[in-house]
Motif scaffolding. Structure first.
Motif, PDB file in Angstrom:
ATOM      1  N   ALA A   9       0.820  -1.203   0.000  1.00 35.16           N
ATOM      2  CA  ALA A   9       0.000   0.000   0.000  1.00 35.16           C
ATOM      3  C   ALA A   9       0.857   1.257   0.000  1.00 35.16           C
ATOM      4  N   ALA A  10       0.228   2.368  -0.389  1.00 38.55           N
ATOM      5  CA  ALA A  10       0.942   3.637  -0.502  1.00 38.55           C
ATOM      6  C   ALA A  10       1.288   4.236   0.856  1.00 38.55           C
ATOM      7  N   ASP A  11       0.673   3.694   1.911  1.00 43.07           N
ATOM      8  CA  ASP A  11       0.898   4.288   3.231  1.00 43.07           C
ATOM      9  C   ASP A  11       1.967   3.551   4.041  1.00 43.07           C
ATOM     10  N   GLY A  12       2.730   2.676   3.366  1.00 41.04           N
ATOM     11  CA  GLY A  12       3.796   1.978   4.076  1.00 41.04           C
ATOM     12  C   GLY A  12       3.354   0.706   4.748  1.00 41.04           C
ATOM     13  N   ASN A  13       2.096   0.324   4.522  1.00 40.53           N
ATOM     14  CA  ASN A  13       1.584  -0.934   5.056  1.00 40.53           C
ATOM     15  C   ASN A  13       1.463  -1.964   3.943  1.00 40.53           C
ATOM     16  N   VAL A  14       1.065  -3.180   4.331  1.00 41.74           N
ATOM     17  CA  VAL A  14       0.629  -4.149   3.325  1.00 41.74           C
ATOM     18  C   VAL A  14      -0.884  -4.277   3.488  1.00 41.74           C
ATOM     19  N   ALA A  15      -1.560  -4.701   2.411  1.00 40.26           N
ATOM     20  CA  ALA A  15      -3.019  -4.786   2.477  1.00 40.26           C
ATOM     21  C   ALA A  15      -3.494  -6.027   1.747  1.00 40.26           C
ATOM     22  N   LEU A  16      -4.534  -6.661   2.307  1.00 44.04           N
ATOM     23  CA  LEU A  16      -5.179  -7.774   1.635  1.00 44.04           C
ATOM     24  C   LEU A  16      -6.068  -7.162   0.561  1.00 44.04           C
ATOM     25  N   ARG A  17      -5.645  -7.228  -0.679  1.00 46.18           N
ATOM     26  CA  ARG A  17      -6.374  -6.493  -1.722  1.00 46.18           C
ATOM     27  C   ARG A  17      -7.321  -7.398  -2.506  1.00 46.18           C
ATOM     28  N   ASP A  18      -7.051  -8.714  -2.530  1.00 45.48           N
ATOM     29  CA  ASP A  18      -7.918  -9.611  -3.287  1.00 45.48           C
ATOM     30  C   ASP A  18      -7.904 -10.987  -2.642  1.00 45.48           C
ATOM     31  N   ALA A  19      -8.850 -11.175  -1.744  1.00 42.67           N
ATOM     32  CA  ALA A  19      -8.877 -12.417  -0.980  1.00 42.67           C
ATOM     33  C   ALA A  19      -9.379 -13.586  -1.804  1.00 42.67           C
TER      34      ALA A  19
END
Lengths: 63, 152
Positions: B73-83
């Motif tokens: 992610a753009a905010d420095g995190n990781v994100a579950l984008r497509d489960a």
């Protein structure tokens, strides 16, 4: 000559210098980027040869 | 007459030596300043521990990056984008991995700012990392750019 003024001025200079360090300092963007890269290389195991996530498999598995 | 010139030269050399001493002290002071500004401390036990924890987790996260289930992610995190790419039975684990990784990342950014004596730098550190994670991501991984997910 007395050593006192010398010591006093030396102290003043050092105090001023350290004050500059602690008060007026901006975020060192370039250094931070380098530090980030070092950490990312460690976490993602990016070697010098740019071979990420490929880990040598232990061969000779006894089964 | 001669004695007077001698005395004057003596006084002048004396003054010169003193002057040089001050210059040396000043230069040393500036050298310290430059050093303090050009460095970011990352060699602390807390940062090393976070790094190790993230490195171990990466073995489990890497397949999720590759499949596109998890993105940077753009905010420095990781994100579950497509489960949808993750088998139902493993979705819980994927969620837990993402949460744990983001907790470590937040701690890392905070710790780096703190280790450098500037807790207020945390947001700057996070922004720097956000950019670098994305820049160094492997081709095929999903990254967030201008609010949209794109495949690198």
């Amino acid at each position: 000559m007395s050593a006192f003024p010398r010591v006093a001025v030396l102290g003043a200079v050092m105090a001023t210098a350290s004050a500059c360090v602690t008060i007026n300092i901006y975020f060192p963007a370039a250094a931070a980027e380098k530090a980030a890269d070092r950490i990312i290389e460690d976490v993602w195991q990016l070697g010098e040869g740019e071979t990420p996530t490929i880990r040598p498999q232990p061969d000779g598995e006894a089964k | 007459m001669n004695a007077m010139t001698n005395a004057m030269t003596n006084a002048m050399t004396n003054a010169m030596t003193k002057f040089r001493g001050w210059i040396a002290v000043l230069l040393l002071g500036f050298a310290g300043l430059v050093l303090a500004q050009g460095n970011i401390e990352i060699d602390t036990p807390a940062i090393a521990a976070l790094k190790q924890s993230m490195q171990q987790r990466h073995a489990k996260l890497a397949p999720l990056y590759a499949s596109g289930a998890v993105g940077l992610a753009a905010d420095g995190n990781v994100a579950l984008r497509d489960a949808s790419g993750v088998p139902l039975a493993q979705r819980g684990q994927a969620n837990a991995l993402v949460a744990a990784e983001n907790a470590d990342r937040a701690a890392l950014y905070r710790e780096i700012a703190r280790a450098n004596g500037h807790p207020e730098w945390e947001a700057d550190v996070r922004a720097t990392f956000a950019r670098r994670w994305i820049d160094r991501a492997q081709p095929g991984w999903w990254i967030q750019r201008d609010g949209n997910w794109v495949r690198k």
